[in-house]
Write a protein that holds these residues in place. Structure first.
Motif, short mmCIF file in Angstrom:
data_model
loop_
_atom_site.label_atom_id
_atom_site.label_comp_id
_atom_site.label_asym_id
_atom_site.label_seq_id
_atom_site.Cartn_x
_atom_site.Cartn_y
_atom_site.Cartn_z
N LEU A 131 0.81 -1.22 0.00
CA LEU A 131 0.00 0.00 0.00
C LEU A 131 0.85 1.27 0.00
O LEU A 131 0.31 2.37 -0.02
CB LEU A 131 -0.96 0.00 1.19
N SER A 132 2.17 1.09 -0.01
CA SER A 132 3.00 2.29 -0.14
C SER A 132 2.76 2.92 -1.51
O SER A 132 3.15 4.05 -1.74
CB SER A 132 4.47 1.97 0.05
N LEU A 133 2.12 2.19 -2.39
CA LEU A 133 1.79 2.80 -3.68
C LEU A 133 0.71 3.86 -3.52
O LEU A 133 0.48 4.68 -4.40
CB LEU A 133 1.42 1.74 -4.73
N ILE A 134 0.03 3.87 -2.38
CA ILE A 134 -0.91 4.95 -2.07
C ILE A 134 -0.24 5.96 -1.14
O ILE A 134 -0.28 7.17 -1.37
CB ILE A 134 -2.18 4.42 -1.37
N ASP A 135 0.36 5.47 -0.09
CA ASP A 135 0.96 6.36 0.90
C ASP A 135 2.32 5.80 1.31
O ASP A 135 2.39 4.77 1.97
CB ASP A 135 0.04 6.46 2.13
N ASN A 136 3.39 6.47 0.88
CA ASN A 136 4.71 5.95 1.25
C ASN A 136 5.15 6.45 2.63
O ASN A 136 6.26 6.18 3.06
CB ASN A 136 5.75 6.24 0.17
N GLY A 137 4.27 7.18 3.27
CA GLY A 137 4.45 7.53 4.68
C GLY A 137 5.86 7.99 5.02
O GLY A 137 6.35 8.95 4.45
N LEU A 138 6.47 7.29 5.97
CA LEU A 138 7.79 7.71 6.44
C LEU A 138 8.91 6.93 5.75
O LEU A 138 10.06 7.05 6.14
CB LEU A 138 7.88 7.49 7.96
N ASP A 139 8.54 6.14 4.73
CA ASP A 139 9.54 5.27 4.11
C ASP A 139 10.86 5.96 3.79
O ASP A 139 11.93 5.43 4.06
CB ASP A 139 8.97 4.65 2.82
N LYS A 140 10.73 7.17 3.22
CA LYS A 140 11.92 7.91 2.82
C LYS A 140 12.83 8.22 4.01
O LYS A 140 14.02 8.41 3.85
CB LYS A 140 11.43 9.23 2.22
N TYR A 141 12.21 8.30 5.18
CA TYR A 141 12.93 8.75 6.37
C TYR A 141 13.40 7.61 7.26
O TYR A 141 13.92 7.84 8.34
CB TYR A 141 12.06 9.72 7.18
N LEU A 142 13.13 6.38 6.81
CA LEU A 142 13.50 5.22 7.63
C LEU A 142 14.52 4.37 6.89
O LEU A 142 14.50 4.29 5.65
CB LEU A 142 12.25 4.38 7.93
N GLY A 143 15.41 3.76 7.67
CA GLY A 143 16.44 2.92 7.07
C GLY A 143 15.84 1.67 6.45
O GLY A 143 14.73 1.25 6.79
N VAL A 144 16.57 1.08 5.50
CA VAL A 144 16.04 -0.10 4.81
C VAL A 144 16.81 -1.37 5.14
O VAL A 144 16.36 -2.45 4.83
CB VAL A 144 16.06 0.09 3.28
N SER A 145 17.99 -1.20 5.76
CA SER A 145 18.84 -2.37 5.94
C SER A 145 19.35 -2.43 7.36
O SER A 145 19.91 -1.46 7.87
CB SER A 145 20.00 -2.24 4.94
N VAL A 146 19.10 -3.57 8.02
CA VAL A 146 19.63 -3.74 9.37
C VAL A 146 20.77 -4.73 9.32
O VAL A 146 20.62 -5.84 8.80
CB VAL A 146 18.54 -4.26 10.33
N PHE A 147 21.91 -4.34 9.84
CA PHE A 147 23.04 -5.24 9.92
C PHE A 147 22.92 -6.03 11.21
O PHE A 147 22.85 -5.46 12.30
CB PHE A 147 24.35 -4.45 9.88
N LEU A 148 22.84 -7.38 11.05
CA LEU A 148 22.65 -8.22 12.23
C LEU A 148 23.98 -8.85 12.59
O LEU A 148 24.57 -9.59 11.79
CB LEU A 148 21.64 -9.32 11.91
N GLU A 149 24.47 -8.56 13.79
CA GLU A 149 25.76 -9.11 14.20
C GLU A 149 25.70 -9.44 15.69
O GLU A 149 24.75 -9.06 16.37
CB GLU A 149 26.88 -8.10 13.92
N GLY A 150 26.75 -10.12 16.15
CA GLY A 150 26.78 -10.47 17.56
C GLY A 150 26.97 -9.23 18.42
O GLY A 150 27.47 -8.20 17.97
N HIS A 151 26.53 -9.29 19.64
CA HIS A 151 26.78 -8.29 20.68
C HIS A 151 25.98 -7.01 20.61
O HIS A 151 25.90 -6.28 21.57
CB HIS A 151 28.27 -7.89 20.74
#
Lengths: 468, 232, 435
Positions: free
Chosen positions: A84-104
């Motif tokens: 539904l971001s094709l209607i409302d992309n909301g805060l998408d532009k302002y939020l990160g897209v990639s989380v780096f998952l690591e130990g600790h």
């Protein structure tokens, strides 16, 4: 009678070049915005599927290494784009897209689109939601600011009233007329949106969400129509009516949201990064450090483990203690990060509450908040994704640490799993989208407030007994 | 002072004014009579330069109007049918502003004298125009004519909608201006007032000045008969 | 006289008075917000500078006492505590210097990009955590709404005030009937209207200047500088544009309502529509390559380097005879670090190429979007304010570039010392690279 009045308003507006021009312009703009958003959605969605696969592939085929080294090596969770971001992309532009998952540590999502753009990007973007929430209300205002005042100015109102029409009938007729006009512009667009939704990889509840979005739009426009008709009936000149209504539009769409931004920050100040990190560091040091078995906390932990297993040295344990203490450290770190993040998020959501309260002056902010919640492009959805990524990270690191604990010998830092497919067999990240029940629990109040606005403005019209 | 020669105004096929010849000299009051659409207002507007003539010449104080749009307006004052002023300003302030636009500089006392001369009661000078009656606004118009030191005054049905007393008062003001040697051209429906103050009377029909004569040549009754005869 | 009349006319319109008061309140609040934002930055800068000072003063004092033999040097396995080693001073355990973008005097004017770009970065050898140390922390919802800053008041609100001031200048005269009288005056209507417009323009400009000066002085912001003058000049051009538009619209001779509709329509066009269309075209015609793709491409390089590790290290020892590959049991921290640097710099070259191609595409998008500013005075004005406030993208990108250059300098300095195994001296402290 009411239908006749509605019909007259309808035909009159249809013959008005101004309306025809504006309606066509907005319709084209909306269709354009939708198609562009849809193609963008398709592109990102495809990319997401591809890169998520690649990231997992990279994890699977990494050089054989010690499981804990692999935890440091890490992997990624990519945030999917919502249909539904094709209607409302909301805060998408302002939020990160990639989380780096690591130990600790728990990392925040990185790479916000906004940082790749320039100053211009801070202005509005032509998304369907922008046209819906900013421009369509303007169309309503331009269409109806003089719906009563012209009749007053031309003297036709007296003529009408002398025919025995009541003011209520007149108002309702005009409202129905306006709705018919608006429906003419919007129904094809809603249809287009529906087709595009079906042409995307939608989930079942997306259809329901889309319908609710339309419902909230109807409420939102109803508010504007009611106010326009009411003001037009209330004031004496078209000029005053126009200025009043435009003033309301500006207050609702621009002034209040911006003012509230600063007010919310004043009431609930966002902590500085330095304070946040300092607190984090302090809390981390209060617990077990998996990489430092000599710290006081680690010693206490070691003693308790020895005691529980009724042995006097870690060498005598039936498992590799290194894996266990690593995991103990991990668990402590997880809690610390979760706590810090929750504290921060609590501040954000408290700030959002202020925005919600500001809706007493601005129905626009209500609609915007609710629509991005429905589109799953809001803050809550983002944190739900982050939480899932974090849950996955914890599970993955636990797998890795426990492999050391269960399958390696004490002191063997060069340990590599004998299973060639060890990494392949590690738990996979499965993103489960937020459910509509969750959305309504978080954002349902916005819908209720919209209804209040709608009913309140309707009462405003009903209360008009006399027109000068 | 106000001279029109063979003045014609056409709007496409419609002839609003046909071969009008008129000469209003200083100290004369020329009243144009006629039904609605006879061309009275067109004549006034042509003198004001609001619209250009199709044929013929029109001049004020010897200057061709269209060629001297700005200069000719220095000589004239104009009182439209419904003279409107700035509602937020007082009569005095309105006069002050308009006089400035006419490039005239006066002290406050001089301006007040003009208002007094135009018959506006003293307590109204400082009141906002929003509270004025039509008659009071027209007095400000007269005061403006005085302030402008206008050589000619153009009036478009100024007495319509005035009560008899105000109308009478207004007539007296025009007579006062006449004595100051102002040339006055007035379009009106009011035969009675025309007879009372005019030096010359012209009767128009469908853009043509059918008949013109000196006031003293007719009685009021005769005027009415001539008028009705022409109109019908 | 003409002026005093115009002034009276303005002052007796209640709407204008109310809006002027609102403008004053808005200006005051916006400047206050800008000041708070700047103060928060300045506070952070003070803290990080203190942190850095404290770290290096302690190390310097320690080194001084070691040099003067009042303190025993650390044993080799506690090297990370000893200020005698360049890594201790340039790479690990809190070592490093802060690259800071100090807010400009006029930064109060516009939030610009300051809420999404970092204004300081910690530089250390082997650890370029640009952005990591100062992730932007504001609520994304608030960032998306934008702040109530002076730029907002001037770019968005001010034109509306101009419209209220000028939409009906001529039409109201026609509607209230005064136009007939004006037309019978020996003046040119266009000139008369232009005079009125210019007067209102000057009036509003004066109000703005007074409000600005008052709020700036109140919040202790310097106004005696060229930047402030530039701001006034660009504001006056912006105002002039809208007043001229009012002038032209009035000349069309339509009703006040039509004028208002047309002018508000223009406002929507220039302030909302043009930027929004520019944005959507920029993102779709010049797409920034996906960051997720970038991340995985980066990982591919890391994997590749990891797989070739042995080869890279061996090649290094083959080329550099000064260093010898240690046997496993003789391996010391120096060897580990040396090899780590070798591997890292090998990878960095490849990562830089990737980064470069990515940056080129973002730059293309930015350049494309920049062209749109000429279609809307609102964008031009906002950009002008941002660049005066030094909160524009360009300032931050330049800062990032400078940071990268500086990081090279810093790394080179400490790595050369490390490579030569040079002991650090107290006097070296003065020759540390400075940002």
């Amino acid at each position: 009678m009411i239908i006749h009045i509605a019909k007259k308003e309808f035909t009159q507006a249809l013959r008005d070049n101004r309306f025809r021009l504006l309606a066509i312009f907005l319709g084209v703009l909306l269709a354009f915005a939708m198609l562009v958003s849809w193609s963008y959605y398709q592109k990102i969605n495809e990319e997401h599927t591809k890169t998520s696969k690649t990231a997992r592939q990279q994890w699977n085929t990494q050089t054989p290494k010690n499981p804990h080294a692999a935890a440091h090596y890490g992997t990624f969770a990519f945030k999917p784009i919502q249909t539904l971001s094709l209607i409302d992309n909301g805060l998408d532009k302002y939020l990160g897209v990639s989380v780096f998952l690591e130990g600790h540590r728990q990392n925040m999502a990185e790479y916000k689109q906004i940082t790749e753009q320039n100053d211009l990007a801070r202005f509005a973007e032509l998304t369907p939601a922008f046209v819906f929430s900013y421009l369509v209300p303007l169309l309503i205002i331009l269409l109806s600011f003089n719906i009563f005042t012209t009749e007053k100015e031309n003297g036709t109102l007296k003529l009408l009233l002398s025919q025995g029409v009541s003011i209520l009938q007149l108002s309702l007729g005009k409202i129905i007329g306006l709705w018919t006009l608006l429906a003419m512009v919007l129904l094809p667009i809603f249809g287009l949106g529906f087709v595009l939704l079906l042409a995307s990889s939608y989930q079942n509840d997306d259809v329901l969400r889309y319908l609710m979005l339309i419902f909230s739009l109807i409420l939102y426009y109803g508010i504007f129509i009611n106010i326009c008709v009411g003001v037009s009936a209330y004031v004496s000149s078209s000029n005053t009516s126009l200025v009043t209504l435009l003033g309301f539009w500006i207050i609702s769409t621009l002034l209040i949201p911006k003012l509230t931004t600063n007010i919310s920050k004043k009431i609930y100040p966002t902590p500085s990064v330095l304070d946040y990190k300092a607190q984090l560091k302090e809390d981390l040091e209060k617990g077990v450090d998996g990489h430092n078995p000599f710290s006081r906390r680690s010693q206490i932990f070691q003693d308790s483990v020895l005691k529980a297993n009724k042995v006097d040295s870690i060498q005598k344990l039936l498992f590799n203690y290194a894996g266990l203490i690593m995991q103990a450290g991990e668990e402590h770190e997880t809690v610390v990060y979760a706590k810090a993040l929750k504290k921060l998020n609590d501040i954000y959501f408290a700030q959002l509450k202020i925005h919600e309260a500001s809706a007493i002056l601005s129905p626009t902010i209500l609609f915007k908040m609710f629509s991005m919640q429905l589109a799953k492009t809001d803050l809550a959805t983002h944190y739900d994704f982050s939480a899932q990524a974090e849950k996955y990270r914890v599970a993955l690191v636990r797998d890795l640490n426990y492999d050391i604990k269960d399958n390696s010998k004490n002191g063997d830092w060069e340990y590599i799993s004998k299973d060639k497919d060890f990494f392949k067999k590690n738990i996979q990240f499965q993103y489960k989208p937020i459910s509509i029940t969750q959305t309504l629990q978080q954002g349902g109040m916005a819908l209720v407030y919209l209804m209040f606005w709608f009913l309140g403005t309707l009462l405003f019209i009903l209360s008009i007994k006399k027109i000068h | 002072m106000l001279i029109a020669k063979n003045l014609t105004k056409e709007y496409g096929n419609f002839t609003a004014l046909n071969q009008l010849n008129i000469n209003v000299e200083q100290g004369n009051i020329y009243c144009l009579l006629g039904a609605n659409g006879a061309g009275k207002s067109t004549t006034i507007n042509l003198f004001l330069g609001f619209i250009p003539a199709t044929k013929g010449t029109i001049s004020i104080n010897g200057l061709e109007v269209q060629e001297n749009l700005i200069k000719t307006k220095e000589y004239i004052a104009y009182i439209p049918e419904n003279l409107m002023l700035y509602p937020h300003l007082s009569g005095l302030e309105n006069l002050e502003y308009l006089a400035t636009l006419a490039q005239k500089k006066y002290t406050k006392n001089q301006l007040i004298d003009f208002l007094k001369e135009a018959g506006l009661q003293n307590d109204a000078h400082q009141k906002r125009v929003a509270q004025y009656s039509k008659g009071m606004r027209q007095k400000v118009g007269i005061a403006l004519a005085l302030a402008k030191d206008a050589k000619a005054l153009l009036l478009d049905e100024p007495t319509s909608g005035l009560d008899p007393q105000a109308s009478n008062e207004f007539s007296n003001l025009l007579l006062k201006l006449k004595q100051k040697n102002v040339a006055i051209l007035m379009a009106t429906h009011d035969l009675f007032r025309a007879k009372q103050i005019a030096t010359h009377i012209g009767i128009m029909k469908e853009g043509v000045l059918v008949k013109s004569f000196k006031n003293e040549e007719v009685t009021l009754q005769e005027l009415e008969n001539i008028y009705l005869e022409i109109i019908n | 006289m003409f002026l005093s009349f115009e002034l009276k006319n303005i002052l007796r319109t209640p709407l204008v008075i109310i809006l002027s008061i609102l403008l004053f309140i808005f200006t005051l609040f916006a400047v206050y917000n800008g000041k708070s934002r700047t103060n928060k930055q300045l506070e952070t800068i003070k803290i990080i500078k203190e942190k850095e000072d404290k770290f290096y003063t302690a190390k310097k004092t320690m080194l001084d006492s070691i040099e003067k033999n009042t303190k025993k040097p650390f044993p080799d396995d506690k090297w990370f505590l000893s200020p005698q080693y360049s890594l201790t001073l340039g790479a690990v355990r809190g070592a490093g210097t802060y690259a800071i973008l100090t807010p400009s005097p006029l930064s109060v004017v516009s939030t610009g990009q300051s809420d999404i770009f970092p204004f300081y970065t910690k530089i250390a050898l082997d650890n370029n955590n640009a952005g990591d140390d100062n992730d932007n922390f504001e609520n994304p919802f608030n960032i998306a709404q934008g702040e109530f800053d002076l730029a907002f008041v001037f770019v968005f609100i001010l034109p509306l005030l101009v419209i209220v001031f000028g939409y009906n200048l001529l039409s109201v005269e026609r509607e209230q009937g005064t136009l007939l009288l004006i037309k019978s005056m020996p003046i040119r209507i266009n000139v008369w209207l232009l005079n009125k417009i210019i007067f209102r323009f000057l009036f509003l400009l004066l109000i703005c200047i007074v409000f600005l000066c008052f709020s700036f002085v109140l919040f202790d912001i310097s106004i005696q500088n060229f930047d402030f003058l530039q701001m006034i000049i660009s504001t006056s051009f912006y105002l002039l544009f809208w007043f001229l538009l009012c002038f032209l619209v009035n000349l069309l001779g339509k009703s006040s309502t039509t004028n208002a509709t047309f002018l508000v329509g223009s406002w929507v066009f220039f302030v909302l529509l043009v930027p929004s269309i520019a944005n959507i075209l920029a993102t779709n015609l010049y797409p920034v390559p996906s960051r997720t793709e970038f991340v995985t491409a980066q990982r591919d390089i890391e994997n590749e380097v990891e797989k070739q590790r042995e080869k890279i290290i061996n090649e290094f020892y083959a080329k550099n005879a000064t260093f010898k590959k240690p046997k496993q049991e003789e391996r010391r921290w120096r060897d580990n670090w040396r090899e780590r640097f070798v591997e890292k710099y090998f990878a960095k070259k490849k990562l830089d190429v990737l980064q470069e191609s990515f940056m080129k595409k973002t730059e293309a998008q930015r350049n494309f979007a920049d062209n749109f500013q000429y279609f809307s005075p609102a964008i031009l004005f906002q950009n002008a304010l941002n660049s005066l406030a030094k909160t524009d993208t360009k300032t931050y990108l330049t800062f990032q570039k400078k940071v990268n250059d500086f990081e090279k300098k810093w790394s080179f300095y400490f790595k050369s010392k490390f490579d030569k195994d040079e002991k650090m001296k107290v006097k070296d402290f003065d020759s540390f690279p400075k940002f």
